[in-house]
Design an enzyme around this catalytic site. Structure first.
Site, short mmCIF file in Angstrom:
data_model
loop_
_atom_site.label_atom_id
_atom_site.label_comp_id
_atom_site.label_asym_id
_atom_site.label_seq_id
_atom_site.Cartn_x
_atom_site.Cartn_y
_atom_site.Cartn_z
CD GLU A 198 0.75 0.33 3.07
OE1 GLU A 198 0.70 1.58 2.97
OE2 GLU A 198 1.70 -0.26 3.61
CD GLU A 249 7.52 1.74 -0.20
OE1 GLU A 249 8.31 0.94 -0.75
OE2 GLU A 249 7.81 2.95 -0.03
#
Length: 356
Positions: free
Chosen positions: A175, A318
């Site tokens: 994300e 991430e």
């Protein structure tokens, strides 16, 4: 509930018990004492049950990075301004982010999906599934509409379906979104009943005053919105984020296609709680890559009954922890396919004679 979402949830089956049993029996025939490879063995058995193949192989793996902005940033909950989401998005699309480096090292693709970045981003490698230009400020009212939460979930599931068509059989949740640890904390509190003081962490690195402010914002968001913890769609609508909802969709989509889904950190954990609430059967398809240094993540993993593979004090997000764990998943698969059995090697199995 949206009809497509209902169909997605209904399509999630239980893992294949016969494949899991076959994997377990094969492990016991390998040239080692039973159980001596520890968690690699339980991982191999789970992967077999998920895929329905006793010796699975994952030639293509994809990190699904969902990106969105958060209106709650106006409350000063992050050490970085909201504009950093867009800036980091371009960095990631250019291959310069940590997840790009670690995914390359693990032999995984990175797919970046815009479900709610508060800017018009144009890049050939970006998947545009924008639902809206970021959420509203959850400290003042609902973060989004229920239909928008459903749309974001389906965007994540559809991205998985496209990747499956391209050959991906294993997914990692990733994300990007300044402010998303605040929204995730609110989601976790709503779904578990945990107090914000036990869940809210420093995120991008806020100082002590910032942490106090962040806790107060989460408390206010929960008080203003009063989300029903038994209804994940309500929780995502009122205090969630578009990328959190999309990650829940990634998890549901992976489960529907009998693919393992490797959870990254705290934000992924919040999405996993939402996915499990929507579809309890999806929990069997989740693997915990690591336990984040973000306060609350360990509690989330306990709630999900997942044990992390790694403890590295990471809190970047991430999908970075997920990418690192792919090496262990590959190792478990190689053991299943390449290690000799007692019969193959002519080695005594501990029961008496050599197996030949």
């Amino acid at each position: 509930m949206n009809e497509k979402l209902q169909q997605l949830i209904a399509s999630i089956a239980q893992p294949d018990g016969a494949a899991a049993l076959a994997a377990s029996e094969h492990l016991d025939q390998l040239t080692k004492p039973p159980g001596s490879l520890g968690k690699l063995e339980s991982l191999a058995i789970q992967l077999a049950g998920i895929t329905g193949v006793d010796k699975p192989e994952f030639n293509r793996k994809t990190v699904m990075v969902m990106a969105a902005d958060h209106g709650v940033c106006e409350e000063g909950v992050s050490a970085f301004p909201a504009e950093v989401t867009q800036q980091m998005l371009y960095n990631m699309l250019s291959g310069g982010a940590a997840i790009n480096v670690l995914a390359r090292h693990a032999g995984a693709d990175v797919k970046v999906v815009d479900v709610g970045v508060n800017a018009d981003v144009a890049h050939a490698d970006l998947v545009n599934r924008k639902v809206r230009m970021g959420t509203a400020n959850m400290a003042k009212g609902p973060a989004m509409l229920r239909t928008e939460a459903e749309q974001a979930i389906l965007a994540g599931a559809e991205a998985v379906a496209e990747a499956v068509k391209g050959g991906t059989r294993l997914f990692v949740t990733g994300e990007l979104g300044i402010g998303n640890t605040t929204a995730s904390a609110a989601v976790v509190c709503a779904l578990t009943g945990l107090e914000p003081e036990m869940v809210v962490g420093r995120g991008t690195g806020v100082d002590s005053a910032g942490l106090t402010r962040k806790i107060a914002v989460v408390c206010r968001a929960l008080d203003v919105n009063q989300p029903d913890g038994n209804d994940a769609l309500v929780v995502l609508t009122k205090v969630g984020g578009l990328e959190i909802a999309a990650l829940a969709g990634v998890i549901l989509g992976a489960a529907a296609h009998r693919c393992p889904v490797v959870l990254d950190g705290f934000i992924s954990g919040a999405a996993a709680l939402a996915a499990r609430t929507l579809a309890p059967a999806s929990a069997a398809y989740m693997l915990a890559s690591h336990v984040s240094d973000e306060r609350g993540h360990a509690a989330v993993l306990r709630e999900l009954k997942l044990e992390p593979m790694l403890h590295l004090d990471m809190r970047l997000g991430e999908g970075t922890g997920g990418a690192l764990s792919l090496h262990l998943i590959d190792a478990a698969c190689h053991i299943m396919r390449e290690m000799a059995t007692f019969a193959d090697a002519g080695v005594s199995d501990g029961q008496g004679a050599a197996q030949r």
